[in-house]
Write a protein that holds these residues in place. Sequence first.
Motif, PDB file in Angstrom:
ATOM      1  N   TYR A 106       0.816  -1.550  -0.583  1.00  0.00           N
ATOM      2  CA  TYR A 106       0.144  -0.100  -0.485  1.00  0.00           C
ATOM      3  C   TYR A 106       0.499   1.559   0.153  1.00  0.00           C
ATOM      4  CZ  TYR A 106      -3.876  -2.860   1.514  1.00  0.00           C
ATOM      5  OH  TYR A 106      -5.249  -3.581   1.050  1.00  0.00           O
ATOM      6  N   ALA A 107       2.093   1.242   0.623  1.00  0.00           N
ATOM      7  CA  ALA A 107       2.729   2.475   0.997  1.00  0.00           C
ATOM      8  C   ALA A 107       3.094   2.497  -0.328  1.00  0.00           C
ATOM      9  CB  ALA A 107       4.014   2.683   2.149  1.00  0.00           C
ATOM     10  N   ILE A 108       4.050   1.559  -0.838  1.00  0.00           N
ATOM     11  CA  ILE A 108       4.559   1.620  -2.538  1.00  0.00           C
ATOM     12  C   ILE A 108       3.333   2.599  -3.192  1.00  0.00           C
ATOM     13  CG2 ILE A 108       5.751   0.591  -4.618  1.00  0.00           C
ATOM     14  CD1 ILE A 108       7.669   0.831  -1.810  1.00  0.00           C
ATOM     15  N   GLU A 109       2.473   1.603  -3.448  1.00  0.00           N
ATOM     16  CA  GLU A 109       1.625   2.006  -4.554  1.00  0.00           C
ATOM     17  C   GLU A 109       1.197   3.759  -3.807  1.00  0.00           C
ATOM     18  OE1 GLU A 109       0.644   0.910  -7.053  1.00  0.00           O
ATOM     19  OE2 GLU A 109       1.360  -1.208  -6.640  1.00  0.00           O
ATOM     20  N   LYS A 134      14.589   5.279  -2.281  1.00  0.00           N
ATOM     21  CA  LYS A 134      13.269   5.996  -1.490  1.00  0.00           C
ATOM     22  C   LYS A 134      12.998   5.190  -1.047  1.00  0.00           C
ATOM     23  CE  LYS A 134      15.118  10.801  -1.049  1.00  0.00           C
ATOM     24  NZ  LYS A 134      14.394  12.272  -1.148  1.00  0.00           N
ATOM     25  N   LEU A 135      12.307   5.125  -2.068  1.00  0.00           N
ATOM     26  CA  LEU A 135      11.727   3.577  -2.757  1.00  0.00           C
ATOM     27  C   LEU A 135      11.679   2.291  -2.182  1.00  0.00           C
ATOM     28  CD1 LEU A 135       8.656   4.166  -4.095  1.00  0.00           C
ATOM     29  CD2 LEU A 135       9.229   3.053  -6.182  1.00  0.00           C
ATOM     30  N   ALA A 188       6.877   7.879   7.574  1.00  0.00           N
ATOM     31  CA  ALA A 188       6.296   7.532   8.612  1.00  0.00           C
ATOM     32  C   ALA A 188       4.656   7.672   8.514  1.00  0.00           C
ATOM     33  CB  ALA A 188       6.606   7.894  10.304  1.00  0.00           C
ATOM     34  N   ARG A 189       4.621   9.236   7.524  1.00  0.00           N
ATOM     35  CA  ARG A 189       3.176   9.428   7.672  1.00  0.00           C
ATOM     36  C   ARG A 189       2.602   8.639   6.095  1.00  0.00           C
ATOM     37  NH1 ARG A 189       4.539  15.076   5.239  1.00  0.00           N
ATOM     38  NH2 ARG A 189       6.208  15.336   6.081  1.00  0.00           N
ATOM     39  N   ILE A 190       3.470   8.074   5.640  1.00  0.00           N
ATOM     40  CA  ILE A 190       2.949   7.230   4.390  1.00  0.00           C
ATOM     41  C   ILE A 190       2.703   5.448   5.476  1.00  0.00           C
ATOM     42  CG2 ILE A 190       3.307   5.731   2.308  1.00  0.00           C
ATOM     43  CD1 ILE A 190       5.166   7.735   1.889  1.00  0.00           C
ATOM     44  N   LEU A 191       3.156   5.266   6.115  1.00  0.00           N
ATOM     45  CA  LEU A 191       3.050   4.132   6.205  1.00  0.00           C
ATOM     46  C   LEU A 191       2.039   4.225   7.108  1.00  0.00           C
ATOM     47  CD1 LEU A 191       6.511   3.184   6.893  1.00  0.00           C
ATOM     48  CD2 LEU A 191       4.574   1.666   5.488  1.00  0.00           C
ATOM     49  N   ALA A 192       1.804   5.495   8.208  1.00  0.00           N
ATOM     50  CA  ALA A 192       0.082   5.828   9.280  1.00  0.00           C
ATOM     51  C   ALA A 192      -1.148   5.586   8.261  1.00  0.00           C
ATOM     52  CB  ALA A 192       0.072   7.026   9.737  1.00  0.00           C
TER      53      ALA A 192
END
Length: 402
Positions: free
Chosen positions: A225-228, A241-242, A327-331
């Motif tokens: 999900y985070a990568i998309e 970074k990806l 961290a914001r994306i992973l949240a």
Amino acid sequence: MLPTTDKMIMLGNYYKIHNEQVSTKILNATFFYLLLSIVWNSAFLLFRLPFSRANLLLLLSCLGAWFIVVGGKRLLRLSANISMHLVLLFMILVVCCLYFGSGYREAWGFFFLIPLISGFYGDRFVLILYSLLGLLMMIFVGHQYPIVSGIFDSIDLSNRILLYLIIATFSHLLLKQLNQLYEAQVTTIMDSADASIRQVVKTFIIAVEAKDAYTFGHSERVSKYAIELARNLPEYWDKKKLQCLYLSGLLHDIGKINIPEQVLTKSGALTKEEYDLIKSHPVVGGRMVEKLPMLGSLKPGVLYHHEKWDGTGYPTGIKGEEIPLDARILAIADVFDAVTSRRSYREAISPEEAFKIIEQGSGTHFDPYLVDKLREIKAKWIEVYNEASNEIKEFEQLTEFL
């Protein structure tokens, strides 16, 4: 695979080490040759044997220059690149001194040493630069100061240039072979490092998810999900970074390895002490990954993925853009997967309901900019969800069979 930029950095480090080693070996070999030549020719002169026409003064001058170069390198602590140019200029000086001081009719052949020695460094620009410089010096001294007057003519000049170019070509082949060798070594090392990282990460994931069957595949899904979402952001056009974000997603819950299974799988409400224990997992995870140099860059995502945009999260209570972007994306990805997956204490909800929860948390729980970006790639997340749902069903069927 690890990023190309990392490979270039490693290659650059290899070249620095290689250049320093080559410079040292060239200086050592030159010292041995000069010392041997001085002793050899001194013996002939001492016993008045007619076997030498060498100029001892020039040979001694070269030896003195050698001590200046070596002493300068050590005292000034010159970089590998500067040392390389210093050594090559010194070799041109030595070759010119040998031309004038050797007494051989074929003394111009000493200039062949310049492209050969330049090729050892494995730098095409350095090879071309010093090969041309050596060629010009050979033409100039051969024409202006021939060892035997009256013999040097245009045919000699043409033949010398041709032979010089042949030697320079072989030096270029040496350079290419050297570069291929280092390229192969670095590729092998980086492939091995990449495989090691993947193996370490897989081991961590298995250790965590083995404690709670309900979280099977959670880390992998969060990463997907985070990568998309990240692919839609300019900050992640850099593959390095990806990749870092992907690994951070895989290890974001690694700190839960420190939490007892009865707490992780508890079906009822948690006590304050149990909840505090759960809240400790980002700190524990952050400490774990920072202990491994190969995983240290994952710490921001692992440590801060439970922080909230308004500062009410944990473990530090930072807010807004103080929270690292990973961290914001992973949240967002973590919450989406958590609520769309069945847990011991509740049933899963649908993706559409999960999107609504994220929308409601925009500006409080989540970064509003990322929530806006999520609207553009909802279909991608649905694809990940559908693929994962099939995997979960297969896993549940397998565990029931066992």
